[in-house]
Design a protein around this motif. Structure first.
Motif, PDB file in Angstrom:
ATOM      1  N   VAL A 198       1.844  -3.941  -8.928  1.00 25.94           N
ATOM      2  CA  VAL A 198       1.870  -4.164  -7.369  1.00 25.94           C
ATOM      3  C   VAL A 198       3.394  -3.829  -7.027  1.00 25.94           C
ATOM      4  O   VAL A 198       3.593  -3.439  -6.113  1.00 25.94           O
ATOM      5  CB  VAL A 198       1.249  -5.711  -7.272  1.00 25.94           C
ATOM      6  CG1 VAL A 198       1.203  -5.586  -5.864  1.00 25.94           C
ATOM      7  CG2 VAL A 198      -0.242  -5.443  -7.734  1.00 25.94           C
ATOM      8  N   ASN A 199       4.297  -4.532  -7.889  1.00 25.89           N
ATOM      9  CA  ASN A 199       5.645  -4.572  -7.335  1.00 25.89           C
ATOM     10  C   ASN A 199       6.656  -3.326  -8.049  1.00 25.89           C
ATOM     11  O   ASN A 199       7.630  -3.415  -7.874  1.00 25.89           O
ATOM     12  CB  ASN A 199       6.361  -5.904  -7.882  1.00 25.89           C
ATOM     13  CG  ASN A 199       7.508  -6.339  -7.163  1.00 25.89           C
ATOM     14  OD1 ASN A 199       7.601  -6.235  -5.851  1.00 25.89           O
ATOM     15  ND2 ASN A 199       8.667  -6.232  -7.944  1.00 25.89           N
ATOM     16  N   LEU A 225      -4.024  -5.187 -17.447  1.00 26.08           N
ATOM     17  CA  LEU A 225      -4.633  -4.221 -16.675  1.00 26.08           C
ATOM     18  C   LEU A 225      -4.054  -3.733 -15.388  1.00 26.08           C
ATOM     19  O   LEU A 225      -3.554  -2.507 -15.113  1.00 26.08           O
ATOM     20  CB  LEU A 225      -6.215  -4.314 -16.686  1.00 26.08           C
ATOM     21  CG  LEU A 225      -7.039  -4.788 -17.859  1.00 26.08           C
ATOM     22  CD1 LEU A 225      -8.533  -4.936 -17.586  1.00 26.08           C
ATOM     23  CD2 LEU A 225      -7.027  -3.454 -18.820  1.00 26.08           C
ATOM     24  N   ILE A 226      -3.895  -4.702 -14.776  1.00 24.87           N
ATOM     25  CA  ILE A 226      -3.111  -4.535 -13.333  1.00 24.87           C
ATOM     26  C   ILE A 226      -2.213  -5.711 -13.243  1.00 24.87           C
ATOM     27  O   ILE A 226      -2.823  -6.830 -13.181  1.00 24.87           O
ATOM     28  CB  ILE A 226      -3.835  -4.324 -11.960  1.00 24.87           C
ATOM     29  CG1 ILE A 226      -4.730  -3.227 -12.027  1.00 24.87           C
ATOM     30  CG2 ILE A 226      -3.176  -4.488 -10.772  1.00 24.87           C
ATOM     31  CD1 ILE A 226      -5.604  -2.898 -10.996  1.00 24.87           C
ATOM     32  N   ASN A 227      -0.872  -5.723 -13.410  1.00 27.41           N
ATOM     33  CA  ASN A 227       0.014  -6.606 -13.448  1.00 27.41           C
ATOM     34  C   ASN A 227       0.826  -6.872 -11.980  1.00 27.41           C
ATOM     35  O   ASN A 227       1.228  -5.912 -11.467  1.00 27.41           O
ATOM     36  CB  ASN A 227       1.126  -6.318 -14.459  1.00 27.41           C
ATOM     37  CG  ASN A 227       2.049  -7.568 -14.710  1.00 27.41           C
ATOM     38  OD1 ASN A 227       2.923  -7.788 -14.088  1.00 27.41           O
ATOM     39  ND2 ASN A 227       1.844  -8.359 -15.699  1.00 27.41           N
ATOM     40  N   MET A 268       0.815  -1.357   0.108  1.00 26.22           N
ATOM     41  CA  MET A 268       0.069  -0.088  -0.019  1.00 26.22           C
ATOM     42  C   MET A 268       0.877   1.247   0.017  1.00 26.22           C
ATOM     43  O   MET A 268       0.653   2.388  -0.928  1.00 26.22           O
ATOM     44  CB  MET A 268      -1.053   0.088   1.375  1.00 26.22           C
ATOM     45  CG  MET A 268      -1.985   1.290   1.390  1.00 26.22           C
ATOM     46  SD  MET A 268      -2.615   1.297   2.761  1.00 26.22           S
ATOM     47  CE  MET A 268      -3.867  -0.069   2.843  1.00 26.22           C
ATOM     48  N   ALA A 269       1.876   1.195   0.830  1.00 23.57           N
ATOM     49  CA  ALA A 269       2.518   2.420   0.832  1.00 23.57           C
ATOM     50  C   ALA A 269       3.437   2.598  -0.353  1.00 23.57           C
ATOM     51  O   ALA A 269       3.642   3.837  -0.832  1.00 23.57           O
ATOM     52  CB  ALA A 269       3.858   2.240   1.979  1.00 23.57           C
ATOM     53  N   CYS A 270       3.840   1.555  -0.918  1.00 18.13           N
ATOM     54  CA  CYS A 270       4.684   1.689  -2.220  1.00 18.13           C
ATOM     55  C   CYS A 270       3.589   2.246  -3.618  1.00 18.13           C
ATOM     56  O   CYS A 270       4.113   3.256  -4.103  1.00 18.13           O
ATOM     57  CB  CYS A 270       5.181   0.376  -2.560  1.00 18.13           C
ATOM     58  SG  CYS A 270       6.411  -0.206  -1.474  1.00 18.13           S
ATOM     59  N   ALA A 271       2.440   1.612  -3.378  1.00 19.56           N
ATOM     60  CA  ALA A 271       1.485   2.290  -4.428  1.00 19.56           C
ATOM     61  C   ALA A 271       1.229   3.699  -4.390  1.00 19.56           C
ATOM     62  O   ALA A 271       1.162   4.420  -5.137  1.00 19.56           O
ATOM     63  CB  ALA A 271       0.171   1.361  -4.475  1.00 19.56           C
ATOM     64  N   GLN A 272       1.069   4.073  -2.791  1.00 15.53           N
ATOM     65  CA  GLN A 272       0.625   5.326  -2.507  1.00 15.53           C
ATOM     66  C   GLN A 272       1.920   6.655  -3.274  1.00 15.53           C
ATOM     67  O   GLN A 272       1.647   7.466  -3.716  1.00 15.53           O
ATOM     68  CB  GLN A 272       0.685   5.880  -1.257  1.00 15.53           C
ATOM     69  CG  GLN A 272      -0.718   5.316  -0.981  1.00 15.53           C
ATOM     70  CD  GLN A 272      -0.960   5.412   0.796  1.00 15.53           C
ATOM     71  OE1 GLN A 272       0.029   5.049   1.369  1.00 15.53           O
ATOM     72  NE2 GLN A 272      -2.431   5.122   1.082  1.00 15.53           N
TER      73      GLN A 272
END
Length: 465
Positions: free
Chosen positions: A134-135, A127-129, A53-57
């Motif tokens: 995510v990584n 679409l979302i990999n 979550m932190a990385c995505a933000q």
């Protein structure tokens, strides 16, 4: 019917209901080791979702990740942190690859939850990999060490509560037994008098000191290497990402995490985990020592010390009627032996790290977190099923004091060492009490002797606060 997924080795069919994907499947097939999945470490699953979550933000703020994708990933991570989908984390706790299988299990599950959030079927990774989104800006080598530290911090919070619980149980008994006189022992031989309250008070202090040490070493775990990516150079992470990711992680978890000063060093160094293991070993050793004392003090009931009574919690023998065993101290000591053994495995795994990475963090984490969990349960069990129900055999305790030659030590300042030795020798030879011989020799009056042999004098009692 399932869905087809592809990796560098080819195609595999994945069950439609599975949120994990092909890389998780490979790991399950490759590591059929313990039969224990990473989902048993609930705090690790929670922690790795927090990291993602932190990385995505951070990526979204730096315009590296589309806001819609970011929102879907964050929502997926929150679901996992709230306790959902943990049964989808199916790789074995012992695995090769330095935690890559755990990271990819998380990446695939988060990607597929995010896809469903957006109304798309699982596996539509264009679409979302799992890797590309995510990584993003990450490597297993910074995600996994960061997640396991956060997981341990979560677990340590529970351990501190449990240690405080058992400490307070001993402190309560120390107050209850404040003036109950008994013989102290050194090397299992009679020493000088003390009170049962002093004995139990010492147990409480020992546990409290160890809880403080746990809290101190936990601070070392707040230093993370998120943003280091593969080996600490931060390759593929955009400028400013490291600081942003750490800030978001601190907000999400509530832990004051900070980025290590040197990420190359931090990516290969597991010193804080070794120190945590050593501190857990200290806790285990002390707890087991206390449990050994409880077993000795309660031994009997007729042919042992029989100074205290442990609460009977189950029948002790399939053949001996009426036998009750100290099963709670026994189980706590067995947890201690496990933690002590874990420390050996952790030390070897830490030493085995080579060059820019330690590949053996999965076993280090598994042993650490399992040990913390078992110690937490052991502390609660010791308090609730044993310490809180302990009673004292006060008559027997006083009789042992009165018939012990250790009383002679208290007479040294008044009668001198030689006279006190003579009294002790006669008491030992005849089986008579020290006080009886003192009165017979008219060395002191009964009133004088009563003052000298009072609990306050003999045990140097301090007033209760």
């Amino acid at each position: 019917m399932g869905r087809q997924e592809k990796d560098l080795l080819g195609f595999r069919e994945i069950p439609n209901e599975a949120y994990w994907g092909i890389q998780t499947l490979r790991a399950v097939e490759n590591f059929p080791i313990t039969g224990i999945t990473i989902s048993t470490h609930t705090n690790l699953i929670k922690a790795i979702a927090a990291v993602k979550m932190a990385c995505a933000q951070a990526n979204a703020e730096l315009n590296q990740l589309d806001p819609t994708k970011k929102d879907a990933i964050v929502t997926a991570c929150q679901h996992i942190m709230d306790g959902h989908h943990h049964n989808q984390f199916i790789v074995d706790v012992i695995q090769g690859g330095a935690g890559t299988s755990t990271n990819m299990n998380a990446n695939e599950v988060i990607a597929n939850i995010a896809l469903e959030t957006l109304g798309h079927p699982k596996g539509t990774y264009d679409l979302i990999n799992p890797n590309d989104h995510v990584n993003l800006s990450q490597s297993t080598n910074d995600v996994y060490p960061t997640a396991l530290k956060i997981a341990l911090l979560y677990s340590i919070e529970d351990l501190k509560v449990a240690m405080n619980h058992v400490q307070q149980s001993f402190a309560h008994k120390a107050r209850e037994f404040y003036s109950v006189l008994k013989m102290g022992r050194t090397q299992l031989q009679d020493a000088v008098p003390m009170t049962l309250g002093q004995e139990f008070g010492a147990f409480a202090i020992m546990i409290g000191e160890d809880r403080d040490r746990i809290e101190e070493v936990a601070q070392l775990l707040t230093e993370i290497n998120l943003g280091a990516t593969a080996i600490g150079t931060g390759i593929n992470a955009p400028l400013g990402y490291t600081e942003l990711a750490a800030q978001h992680l601190a907000t999400i978890t509530g832990f004051n995490v900070t980025t290590a000063a040197d990420l190359v060093e931090a990516t290969q160094d597991v010193g804080s985990l070794v120190q945590m293991s050593g501190t857990l070993k200290r806790v285990a050793v002390k707890l087991s020592k206390i449990c050994n004392d409880l077993r000795l003090l309660s031994s009997g009931p007729r042919a042992g010390f029989s100074e205290i009574n442990l609460p009977p919690v189950q029948a002790g023998s399939s053949i001996m009627p009426g036998k009750v065993n100290p099963v709670i101290p026994e189980v706590v000591s067995q947890v201690a032996y496990e933690v002590i053994g874990n420390d050996v495995a952790i030390s070897i795994a830490a030493e085995a790290g080579q060059l820019q990475l330690n590949a053996f963090e999965p076993v280090i984490f598994h042993k650490l977190d399992s040990g913390i969990g078992h110690l937490t349960a052991a502390c609660h069990t010791l308090a609730d099923r044993c310490v809180n129900g302990i009673t004292a055999n006060e008559t027997r305790l006083r009789e042992m004091v009165e018939h012990s030659i250790g009383l002679a030590t208290a007479l040294n300042p008044l009668l001198g060492y030689s006279v006190a030795t003579s009294i002790a020798s006669e008491a030992l030879a005849t089986g008579r009490g020290v006080a009886e011989i003192v009165l017979e020799r008219e060395l002191m009056t009964a009133e004088e002797l009563a003052v000298v042999l009072s609990p306050e004098k003999l045990a140097n009692l301090r007033p209760l606060l």
